[in-house]
Design an enzyme around this catalytic site. Structure first.
Site, short mmCIF file in Angstrom:
data_model
loop_
_atom_site.label_atom_id
_atom_site.label_comp_id
_atom_site.label_asym_id
_atom_site.label_seq_id
_atom_site.Cartn_x
_atom_site.Cartn_y
_atom_site.Cartn_z
N GLU A 32 -36.64 11.74 8.80
CA GLU A 32 -35.42 11.25 8.17
C GLU A 32 -35.70 10.12 7.17
O GLU A 32 -35.03 10.02 6.15
CB GLU A 32 -34.41 10.80 9.22
CG GLU A 32 -33.76 11.96 9.97
CD GLU A 32 -33.03 12.94 9.05
OE1 GLU A 32 -32.58 12.52 7.96
OE2 GLU A 32 -32.93 14.13 9.40
N GLY A 76 -42.21 8.10 -3.61
CA GLY A 76 -41.26 7.18 -4.21
C GLY A 76 -40.54 6.30 -3.20
O GLY A 76 -40.67 6.49 -1.99
N TYR A 114 -26.48 6.39 8.09
CA TYR A 114 -26.81 7.81 8.02
C TYR A 114 -28.01 8.15 8.91
O TYR A 114 -27.95 9.07 9.74
CB TYR A 114 -27.13 8.26 6.57
CG TYR A 114 -27.91 9.55 6.61
CD1 TYR A 114 -27.28 10.74 6.94
CD2 TYR A 114 -29.31 9.55 6.47
CE1 TYR A 114 -28.00 11.91 7.10
CE2 TYR A 114 -30.03 10.71 6.62
CZ TYR A 114 -29.38 11.89 6.92
OH TYR A 114 -30.08 13.04 7.10
N ASP A 132 -24.73 12.41 4.91
CA ASP A 132 -25.62 12.35 3.75
C ASP A 132 -24.96 13.06 2.58
O ASP A 132 -23.80 13.48 2.66
CB ASP A 132 -27.00 12.96 4.09
CG ASP A 132 -26.95 14.48 4.12
OD1 ASP A 132 -25.85 15.05 4.25
OD2 ASP A 132 -28.02 15.11 4.00
#
Length: 333
Positions: A32, A76, A114, A132
DNA sequence: AATCCGGGGTT
DNA sequence: AACCCAGGATT
């Protein structure tokens, strides 16, 4: 909500994803964190090698920030892995295993509402909303909600609605089915409404306005930067790198670069600091687009003749690939 | 509430 | 080239 149809659709149509073949909360958590702002296909190979190297939270807690950055180079948003390692160390220090209470999961660094909801529902099968982007898209269409979901208040309202639904569903299946539906059927463009298990009561589909939802306010324009970027070699033919300390790409290595459009300005600025370089040749121009910035880089090859900056380090050319480096510079050839 | 954090994909 | 996607922390 046609929960039964949705869950039945999921069970016969979902992708067999490596990180869904387990209910180990540690692995669900790792997946996640990787999936934040990142596509499933991009995450898969990283997840596989990551779990092989770090099969348990105890093993993860023993690594260091730079090693971890190298392991996730290319994904990233590197700050999320800085928080991930902090969280792993916290968990191991407490010596009570991966947390199983919602509030404890939410309290982990890098875990927001989330991710906490995703871990609770997917790993523990507990009814906690995981809202999400996929879920926002599915629900906003199904219920025909025109609110701008970049506005926090509107997300909060929808989260409340999703919470009420999940309380009468099978949490583990429900959360995954909404996300899978968002990825495979209820896509941003060209949704496959004809074969959607929710099409019978989907208001947006009935009105044929599904592609106009969800409403998202436009992001502000990107700021542009011009850099002179140096592939700078010293007398021993080692190359000069710098470890970033800025919050953007913190801890990643880069070629020295200077915000300027002119190599001559850079040469004179360096000289006024006692650093003399000899420019060998102009190589290529590169452009790299981030979320909020665009870098235009003019790359020059140069020889370091005298002096050095305190932040510079000399690295064998072959060693560069072993260091964590952002894609913006990794792609410079 | 607004801003800062990457990178990849599609059109 | 211009567009799309999108969680968490910080301020």
């Amino acid at each position: 909500m046609d929960i039964k149809k949705l869950e039945a659709w999921y069970e016969s149509n979902h992708r067999k994803l490596l990180f869904r073949e387990t209910s180990d909360p540690y692995k669900i958590w790792v997946s996640e964190i990787m999936l934040q702002q990142t596509q499933v296909e991009t995450v898969l190979p990283f997840f596989k090698s990551f779990i092989k190297k770090y099969p348990t939270v105890e093993r993860l807690a023993k690594t260091d920030q730079e090693t971890l950055k190298k392991d996730v180079e290319g994904l990233g948003y590197y700050r999320r892995f800085k928080y991930m390692l902090l969280a792993a160390k916290q968990i191991v220090d407490k010596n009570s295993g991966f947390p199983s209470k919602y509030q404890d999961v939410l309290a982990l660094p890098g875990v927001g509402k989330y991710t906490a909801g995703a871990i609770m529902s997917i790993a523990y099968n507990e009814p906690y909303s995981a809202l999400d982007g996929n879920v926002i898209r599915v629900l906003s269409r199904y219920l025909n909600l025109n609110d701008d979901f970049r506005v926090e208040k509107n997300k909060k309202n929808l989260d409340q609605i999703n919470q009420e639904i999940i309380e009468s569903a099978r949490p583990r299946i429900y959360t995954q089915s909404l996300m899978e539906l968002g990825a495979l059927i209820c896509r941003p463009k060209n949704p496959k409404c004809e074969i959607c298990p929710l099409n019978e009561h989907c208001i947006a589909y009935e009105l044929n306005i599904q592609e106009t939802l969800p409403v998202m306010a436009k992001l502000k324009d990107k700021k542009e930067f011009n850099y002179i970027t140096l592939k700078l070699y010293d007398k021993n033919d080692q190359i000069v790198l710098r470890k970033r300390t800025e919050s953007l790409l913190e801890g990643m290595y880069e070629y020295p670069q200077f915000e300027s459009e002119s190599i001559f300005d850079v040469i004179s600025t360096l000289e006024s600091n006692g650093v003399v370089i000899d420019v060998i040749n102009k190589e290529m121009n590169y452009k790299h687009i981030f979320t909020h910035q665009i870098w235009y880089m003019k790359v020059f090859e140069a020889r370091l003749l005298k002096g050095k900056d305190l932040s510079w380090m000399m690295v064998d050319k072959e060693k560069i690939k072993q260091l964590p480096m952002a894609v913006a510079h990794r792609k410079i050839k």
